[in-house]
Design a protein around this motif. Structure first.
Motif, mmCIF file in Angstrom:
data_model
loop_
_atom_site.group_PDB
_atom_site.id
_atom_site.type_symbol
_atom_site.label_atom_id
_atom_site.label_comp_id
_atom_site.label_asym_id
_atom_site.label_seq_id
_atom_site.Cartn_x
_atom_site.Cartn_y
_atom_site.Cartn_z
ATOM 1 N N ILE A 139 0.825 -1.202 0.000
ATOM 2 C CA ILE A 139 0.000 0.000 0.000
ATOM 3 C C ILE A 139 0.862 1.256 0.000
ATOM 4 C CG2 ILE A 139 -2.021 -1.076 1.044
ATOM 5 C CD1 ILE A 139 -1.145 0.100 3.754
ATOM 6 N N GLN A 140 0.314 2.291 -0.607
ATOM 7 C CA GLN A 140 0.960 3.604 -0.604
ATOM 8 C C GLN A 140 0.112 4.628 0.124
ATOM 9 O OE1 GLN A 140 1.682 4.320 -4.773
ATOM 10 N NE2 GLN A 140 3.705 3.411 -4.623
ATOM 11 N N HIS A 141 -1.113 4.244 0.441
ATOM 12 C CA HIS A 141 -2.031 5.156 1.118
ATOM 13 C C HIS A 141 -3.044 4.297 1.875
ATOM 14 C CE1 HIS A 141 -3.969 9.078 1.538
ATOM 15 N NE2 HIS A 141 -5.117 8.433 1.443
ATOM 16 N N TRP A 142 -3.287 4.652 3.136
ATOM 17 C CA TRP A 142 -4.277 3.922 3.921
ATOM 18 C C TRP A 142 -4.866 4.859 4.970
ATOM 19 C CZ3 TRP A 142 -4.019 1.917 9.153
ATOM 20 C CH2 TRP A 142 -5.086 1.086 9.478
ATOM 21 N N ASN A 143 -6.156 4.981 4.966
ATOM 22 C CA ASN A 143 -6.902 5.803 5.935
ATOM 23 C C ASN A 143 -6.295 7.198 6.112
ATOM 24 O OD1 ASN A 143 -8.577 3.649 6.191
ATOM 25 N ND2 ASN A 143 -8.229 3.335 8.352
ATOM 26 N N GLY A 144 -5.910 7.804 5.005
ATOM 27 C CA GLY A 144 -5.401 9.169 5.053
ATOM 28 C C GLY A 144 -3.918 9.295 5.338
ATOM 29 N N ILE A 145 -3.226 8.178 5.467
ATOM 30 C CA ILE A 145 -1.783 8.193 5.740
ATOM 31 C C ILE A 145 -1.044 7.665 4.509
ATOM 32 C CG2 ILE A 145 0.079 7.347 7.235
ATOM 33 C CD1 ILE A 145 -1.915 9.217 8.671
ATOM 34 N N ASP A 146 0.019 8.363 4.122
ATOM 35 C CA ASP A 146 0.797 7.979 2.946
ATOM 36 C C ASP A 146 1.985 7.110 3.340
ATOM 37 O OD1 ASP A 146 -0.812 9.517 1.211
ATOM 38 O OD2 ASP A 146 0.336 11.317 1.715
ATOM 39 N N PHE A 147 2.315 6.183 2.453
ATOM 40 C CA PHE A 147 3.469 5.304 2.613
ATOM 41 C C PHE A 147 4.237 5.291 1.305
ATOM 42 C CE2 PHE A 147 0.026 3.444 5.133
ATOM 43 C CZ PHE A 147 0.609 3.372 6.382
ATOM 44 N N ASP A 148 5.535 5.214 1.407
ATOM 45 C CA ASP A 148 6.366 4.901 0.262
ATOM 46 C C ASP A 148 7.628 4.260 0.816
ATOM 47 O OD1 ASP A 148 7.971 7.014 1.127
ATOM 48 O OD2 ASP A 148 7.542 8.292 -0.589
ATOM 49 N N PHE A 149 8.695 4.342 0.110
ATOM 50 C CA PHE A 149 9.910 3.663 0.550
ATOM 51 C C PHE A 149 10.788 4.556 1.406
ATOM 52 C CE2 PHE A 149 8.533 1.514 -3.387
ATOM 53 C CZ PHE A 149 8.138 0.330 -2.785
ATOM 54 N N SER A 150 10.171 5.510 2.089
ATOM 55 C CA SER A 150 10.857 6.396 3.011
ATOM 56 C C SER A 150 9.961 6.625 4.222
ATOM 57 C CB SER A 150 11.151 7.729 2.321
ATOM 58 O OG SER A 150 11.564 8.686 3.262
ATOM 59 N N TYR A 151 10.519 6.498 5.392
ATOM 60 C CA TYR A 151 9.728 6.749 6.599
ATOM 61 C C TYR A 151 9.266 8.205 6.671
ATOM 62 C CZ TYR A 151 10.853 2.227 8.709
ATOM 63 O OH TYR A 151 10.952 0.887 8.995
ATOM 64 N N SER A 152 10.040 9.113 6.101
ATOM 65 C CA SER A 152 9.690 10.535 6.219
ATOM 66 C C SER A 152 8.331 10.837 5.602
ATOM 67 C CB SER A 152 10.776 11.426 5.628
ATOM 68 O OG SER A 152 10.940 11.168 4.257
ATOM 69 N N THR A 153 7.980 10.167 4.528
ATOM 70 C CA THR A 153 6.666 10.377 3.911
ATOM 71 C C THR A 153 5.555 10.035 4.893
ATOM 72 O OG1 THR A 153 7.528 9.931 1.707
ATOM 73 C CG2 THR A 153 5.141 9.650 2.022
ATOM 74 N N THR A 154 5.677 8.910 5.554
ATOM 75 C CA THR A 154 4.665 8.481 6.521
ATOM 76 C C THR A 154 4.638 9.422 7.716
ATOM 77 O OG1 THR A 154 4.964 6.194 5.829
ATOM 78 C CG2 THR A 154 3.891 6.559 7.959
ATOM 79 N N LEU A 155 5.791 9.796 8.220
ATOM 80 C CA LEU A 155 5.848 10.693 9.370
ATOM 81 C C LEU A 155 5.274 12.063 9.044
ATOM 82 C CD1 LEU A 155 9.349 9.626 10.684
ATOM 83 C CD2 LEU A 155 7.133 9.056 11.693
ATOM 84 N N GLU A 156 5.559 12.573 7.859
ATOM 85 C CA GLU A 156 4.984 13.852 7.439
ATOM 86 C C GLU A 156 3.465 13.753 7.331
ATOM 87 O OE1 GLU A 156 6.984 14.829 3.801
ATOM 88 O OE2 GLU A 156 8.887 15.201 4.835
ATOM 89 N N SER A 157 2.996 12.649 6.787
ATOM 90 C CA SER A 157 1.559 12.444 6.633
ATOM 91 C C SER A 157 0.875 12.366 7.998
ATOM 92 C CB SER A 157 1.319 11.159 5.830
ATOM 93 O OG SER A 157 -0.037 10.960 5.576
ATOM 94 N N MET A 158 1.494 11.669 8.937
ATOM 95 C CA MET A 158 0.921 11.571 10.286
ATOM 96 C C MET A 158 0.970 12.918 10.993
ATOM 97 S SD MET A 158 1.980 7.742 11.666
ATOM 98 C CE MET A 158 3.619 8.212 12.092
ATOM 99 N N ALA A 159 2.051 13.669 10.807
ATOM 100 C CA ALA A 159 2.184 14.981 11.456
ATOM 101 C C ALA A 159 1.150 15.967 10.929
ATOM 102 C CB ALA A 159 3.594 15.534 11.251
ATOM 103 N N SER A 160 0.763 15.811 9.672
ATOM 104 C CA SER A 160 -0.225 16.731 9.099
ATOM 105 C C SER A 160 -1.651 16.405 9.539
ATOM 106 C CB SER A 160 -0.136 16.730 7.575
ATOM 107 O OG SER A 160 -0.606 15.505 7.057
ATOM 108 N N ASP A 161 -1.857 15.214 10.134
ATOM 109 C CA ASP A 161 -3.187 14.809 10.592
ATOM 110 C C ASP A 161 -3.063 14.008 11.889
ATOM 111 O OD1 ASP A 161 -5.881 14.236 10.775
ATOM 112 O OD2 ASP A 161 -5.916 12.858 9.062
ATOM 113 N N PRO A 162 -2.585 14.638 12.969
ATOM 114 C CA PRO A 162 -2.313 13.897 14.206
ATOM 115 C C PRO A 162 -3.555 13.284 14.861
ATOM 116 C CG PRO A 162 -2.099 16.252 14.577
ATOM 117 C CD PRO A 162 -2.279 16.053 13.101
#
Length: 167
Positions: free
Chosen positions: A83-106
């Protein structure tokens, strides 16, 4: 608000092997959760620091640990469930993408579940058992999830960026 009930968690390391020399194993973590409608498995395999996230409708933990990628049916299953996207959170091959996505919607209810999965993968193997024992049978938003090293680094970088912006 949606909540994620953790039914089970597992974490281990693959055997590793030989390439141009010894290759360390990959960390595999799986969390079986229920969102009130069905159980699913959120899987994270870290390969040389690169996260690979898979959402599956069955337990594939043992298969992920076995790393039998000559099993074409299993490989196809994993590839179809990355997956690259789940329940409003983004994933890719870098943790920073996921962390940025979580930080934008805590307040996103998926954040505690994903933070827990990250903590499992990034904690020391000595801490894994205790982290697993504290989660089973609880909602992800009820857990006291320790900050993983990647979250700490991300927060430090955010603080540095904020300080530079104010100068």
């Amino acid at each position: 608000m949606k909540r994620y009930f953790i039914e089970e968690a597992k974490c281990g390391i693959t055997e590793g092997g030989m390439a141009c020399g010894p290759v360390s194993g990959n960390v595999v973590a799986t969390v079986r959760f229920n969102d009130g409608t069905a159980s699913q498995w959120l899987n994270l395999v870290e390969v040389d620091g690169i996260p690979n996230v898979c959402l599956s409708d069955r337990d594939i933990y043992d298969d992920l640990l076995a790393e039998d990628y000559e099993d074409e049916a299993f490989t196809a299953y994993v590839n179809n469930h990355l997956i690259q996207h789940w329940n409003g959170i983004d994933f890719d091959f870098s943790y920073s993408t996921t962390l940025e996505s979580m930080a934008s919607d805590p307040e996103n209810p998926a954040v505690p579940l994903i933070r827990y999965l990250l903590a499992l993968v990034r904690c020391s193997m000595d801490e894994t058992e205790a982290l697993i024992a504290t989660a089973a049978g609880k909602y992800a938003d009820e857990l006291d999830i320790p900050l993983s090293d990647i979250e700490e680094n991300f927060m430090d970088e955010e603080d540095e960026d904020t300080a530079e912006d104010t100068e």
